[in-house]
Enzyme design. Structure first.
Site, PDB file in Angstrom:
ATOM      1  N   ASP A 271       2.308  47.224 -10.949  1.00  0.00           N
ATOM      2  CA  ASP A 271       1.302  48.193 -11.353  1.00  0.00           C
ATOM      3  C   ASP A 271       0.157  48.089 -10.338  1.00  0.00           C
ATOM      4  O   ASP A 271       0.043  47.112  -9.593  1.00  0.00           O
ATOM      5  CB  ASP A 271       0.810  47.940 -12.786  1.00  0.00           C
ATOM      6  CG  ASP A 271       0.107  49.174 -13.368  1.00  0.00           C
ATOM      7  OD1 ASP A 271      -0.208  50.107 -12.603  1.00  0.00           O
ATOM      8  OD2 ASP A 271      -0.124  49.193 -14.587  1.00  0.00           O
TER       9      ASP A 271
HETATM   10  C1  BGC Z   1      -1.649  52.394 -14.564  1.00  0.00           C
HETATM   11  C2  BGC Z   1      -0.249  52.914 -14.333  1.00  0.00           C
HETATM   12  C3  BGC Z   1      -0.284  54.004 -13.298  1.00  0.00           C
HETATM   13  C4  BGC Z   1      -0.934  53.480 -12.031  1.00  0.00           C
HETATM   14  C5  BGC Z   1      -1.031  54.506 -10.920  1.00  0.00           C
HETATM   15  C6  BGC Z   1      -2.350  52.018 -13.272  1.00  0.00           C
HETATM   16  O1  BGC Z   1      -3.684  51.718 -13.507  1.00  0.00           O
HETATM   17  O2  BGC Z   1      -1.602  51.285 -15.424  1.00  0.00           O
HETATM   18  O3  BGC Z   1       0.310  53.383 -15.519  1.00  0.00           O
HETATM   19  O4  BGC Z   1       1.008  54.469 -13.047  1.00  0.00           O
HETATM   20  O5  BGC Z   1      -2.248  53.060 -12.335  1.00  0.00           O
HETATM   21  O6  BGC Z   1      -1.943  55.479 -11.213  1.00  0.00           O
END
Ligand code: BGC
Length: 768
Positions: A271
């Site tokens: 993530d």
């Molecule tokens: C979120 C994810 C997301 C990623 C990209 C993160 O902060 O937890 O779900 O896909 O950002 O935007």
């Protein structure tokens, strides 16, 4: 001489060409051999925040798809293009309007995850995500960062709207359908957030402490089903720790379980963030660091040079990346149009959404009859909430509100009330500085609180209207959990008063009053659900929401959604309520100078074990407001005598459902199974299958057969690190909800079975 020089030049050129193979599907090993350590490390680290094909080894640093969350880096020398990753899950998230460009790049706002799960219809979910995946492909994106599929452990998790259910079986089946739909377009998904990421408070650092049994049966089960049934291209490891170790650095999670046990063969990406411990992540089998920072490349290079990362570990991850890259549309030179058929997708969404709406109450008022003029109250009626905030917020072209929906269904919305609300909303938006699209990725626009409406106003409007409708709104999103307080879990005093006034005034005049719930997650309902004549749980169902609500109210569509979670009587009935951030203030409230001891902030003990949702409420016989699987229809269904046949692997369960009412409708039948006594202690019963009928005309019936294999019946025995299915007599229940079992049959499983797994991810000490 000249000739000799020319020949030498050609020869050298040929050697150089040979030494620099260009990536193709057939030469992955050759390209791997030709890569320098620096190039390998580069491929394991994303191109930075936003959709840049960044990195020193790429010719272009142009933005590939504005608004996409990230990229993988390209290596021109070897013909490796960058690829593009963009959010989900309620549709594709990219920038809709771009400087100096007349075109727009809006994406369809699909129903959020919870709505998809409420459909109990995997074919429909797949149809919806086939359309979503087409937008991914046609906007030049290779992977959509979806589905989000963490379990609804507690109803106040801020991102529950993106997720599916309190039940892992429904979660896994819905996610598999989602993935199959997206990937049928030749683009990929990233299944997230793997794993046990069930709260937003301190989401980057919180340690989820959970028993191996609850982990396997609840928190990993949905992922297991999705990985085995739908082969996602990628998995996103979460930010949090699991039993003391970051998931993105856990070999037990990312390699032993995900790859060795489940057979996953795609890539794992982190993530979005840059944690310390890149070396550990590489070794664990986390192939790609997202969004990626140069320091991570340096750490990988240093790790290999120091012998901390072996050549095999490095090559294993790089090979995974190359195998992923050759399947992407960008590698294969797909010429995307930037013009998906948004109109067709909007029609599909409008038509499908009522299948995810849950009719909680109806004393016969719905569908509306003999109603011409509606007194429409509530800010959500005019400023409808399509989905939650954060990275899951899609830049959609519009959101249909309830007022528009009623109008296109031929009803008149009282103009005075509408004007009042519209003026109020406009002024409140200016006051609050709402941008309309959410300022900053995590901060959505603040929800506008309800307008003060006096009883005398309602009384003045009543004679001019046939019915009153009140839309109650809530919103939540990434980065924060919801609150167990008025205005979130509970109604505000003002909302309660407005409801009571509307009910009193309209009932006194012999008229009806309806509530529409435009909410992303569970709220308290027990104390007020007797007030209105009907309650339609619309959720936050995407851009066509207001149209779909009105289609249901007017009877153009018959709602067939059923709850994917329990609505308890009281928040504190939920076992995890004592081990979940309370009112979001634990970050300060529990901090008495012992930073490392902050319960539910630094760590969260999943002390309830497998007592989550209906597993707990049904087993303990605790009264709930609305049970798991519950939802009314405009028609009624009769269940036949069931037939359950044991086979060589589990059993098949068959039942015939007949529409005994007067309008067409669909019914979702749930198969709950109670295991024989004697083996591991189990919940009273668990969901092990489900099926939804097609639309049945009045009097029409359909026979549904659901296969349940022996592995699906198994529970996880921690002592043996094995899945076990006991022999004996199983009770197979056919439910219209978890609390409404319509038919039961028995089935004998003659042979006990077990499946060995690994003893990994044990908590440091027993959880309590
Ligand atoms: C979120 C994810 C997301 C990623 C990209 C993160 O902060 O937890 O779900 O896909 O950002 O935007």
């Amino acid at each position: 001489m000249k000739k000799l020089i020319a020949s030498c030049a050609i020869l050298l050129g040929t050697i150089a060409l040979y030494a620099q193979p260009k990536l193709s599907k057939d030469n992955i090993e050759e390209v791997l051999d030709a890569m320098t350590l620096e190039e390998k490390a580069t491929l394991l680290v994303g191109g930075g925040w936003g959709s840049m094909s960044a990195g020193s080894m790429t010719a272009s640093s142009a933005v590939l798809v504005p608004g996409a969350a990230g990229t993988t880096r390209g290596i021109d020398r070897l013909g490796i293009p960058p690829t593009v990753l963009a959010d989900g899950p309620a549709g594709l998230r990219i920038t809709p309007v771009r400087g100096g460009d007349q075109n727009t790049y809006y994406c369809t706002g699909f129903p959020v995850g919870t709505v998809m799960a409420s459909m109990w219809n995997t074919e429909l979910v797949q149809e919806l995500t086939s359309a979503m995946g087409n937008e991914v492909l046609e906007y030049g994106v290779d992977v959509i960062l979806a589905p989000g599929m963490n379990l609804h452990r507690n109803p106040l998790c801020g991102r529950n709207f993106e997720y599916y259910s309190e039940d892992p079986f429904l979660t896994g089946k819905t996610a598999a359908a989602f993935i199959n739909g997206i990937q049928s377009n030749g683009v990929g998904v990233s299944v997230k957030h793997f794993a046990v990421n069930n709260q937003e408070v301190n989401r980057m650092e919180n340690d989820s402490r959970v028993s191996q049994r609850a982990l396997r049966e609840l928190y990993l089960k949905g992922f297991e089903i999705a990985v085995k049934e739908a082969k996602p291209w990628t998995v996103m490891s979460s930010y949090n720790k699991l039993n003391g170790e970051y998931t993105q650095q856990s070999y037990g999670l990312l390699t032993t379980i995900l790859r060795d046990e489940w057979g996953f063969d795609g890539i794992v990406m982190t993530d979005w963030g840059t944690k310390q411990g890149t070396v550990k992540a590489v070794k664990a089998g986390n192939d790609l660091m997202e969004p990626g920072a140069d320091v991570e490349i340096e750490r990988i290079i240093a790790g290999v040079q120091a012998g901390e990362i072996t050549q095999e570990e490095l090559d294993r991850n790089v090979r995974n990346m190359l195998e992923y890259i050759v399947t992407t549309p960008r590698f294969n030179g797909y010429r995307y149009s930037d013009k998906p058929d948004l109109k067709a997708h909007a029609e599909l969404v409008r038509r499908s959404t009522p299948e995810g709406m849950v009719l909680l109450e109806n004393n016969g008022v719905l569908p509306l009859k003999d109603v011409k003029t509606v007194a429409l109250y509530g800010t959500g009626s005019y400023d409808f909430i399509a989905g939650g905030t954060g990275s899951g917020n899609v830049n959609k072209p519009y959101v249909r509100n309830v007022a528009e929906g009623l109008a296109v269904n031929g009803l008149e919305v009282n103009a005075d009330i509408a004007r009042w609300y519209e003026q109020y909303i406009a002024l409140e938006k200016t006051r609050l500085g709402n941008s309309g699209s959410g300022s900053g990725i995590l901060l959505g626009d603040p929800v506008i609180s309800e307008m003060e409406v006096g009883r005398s106003f309602i009384e003045r409007m009543e004679p001019r209207t046939d019915i009153a409708v009140f839309t109650l709104s809530r919103n939540a999103g990434e980065g924060g959990d919801r609150y167990a307080r008025n205005g979130d879990w509970y109604l505000t005093g003002q909302e309660r008063e407005l409801m009571q006034d509307l009910a009193d005034v309209y009932h006194a005049a012999g008229k009806k009053f309806i509530v529409v719930l435009n909410i992303g997650g569970v709220i308290e309902t027990e104390s007020w659900k007797h007030i209105p004549d009907a309650i339609l749980l619309a959720w936050t169902p995407g851009q066509e929401g207001g149209y779909a609500v009105a289609d249901v109210l007017c009877g153009k569509a018959n709602p067939s959604g059923k709850l994917p979670m329990t609505f308890p009587v009281n928040y504190f009935d939920i076992p995890s309520s004592t081990n979940f951030p309370y009112n979001n203030n634990n970050a300060q409230g529990n901090n008495r100078g012992r930073q490392s001891q902050r319960r539910n902030v630094d760590f969260t003990e999943y002390a309830e074990g497998i007592d989550v949702g209906y597993r707990y409420f049904q087993s303990e016989g605790i009264t709930v407001s609305y049970p798991f699987g519950y939802g009314k229809s405009y028609t009624t269904f009769e269940y036949s005598k069931p037939v359950v046949k044991a086979g060589t692997d589990g059993f098949t369960a068959t039942i015939t459902v007949r529409n005994t009412g007067s309008v067409a409708g669909k019914e979702a039948v749930q198969i709950y199974v109670a295991a024989p006594a004697g083996g591991l202690e189990k919940p009273a019963y668990e969901l092990k299958g489900f099926a939804k009928t097609r639309e049945l005309a009045p009097g029409e019936s359909q026979t549904l057969t659901v296969a349940v294999d022996a592995y699906t019946l198994a529970s996880f025995n921690e002592a043996a690190s094995a899945w076990e299915t006991a022999s004996g007599t199983y009770k197979v229940m056919f439910g219209a909800s978890a609390a409404d079992i319509r038919a039961t049959a028995e089935c004998k499983i003659k042979k006990a079975q077990s499946w060995e797994s690994h003893n990994v991810l044990a908590p440091a000490q027993p959880i309590n």
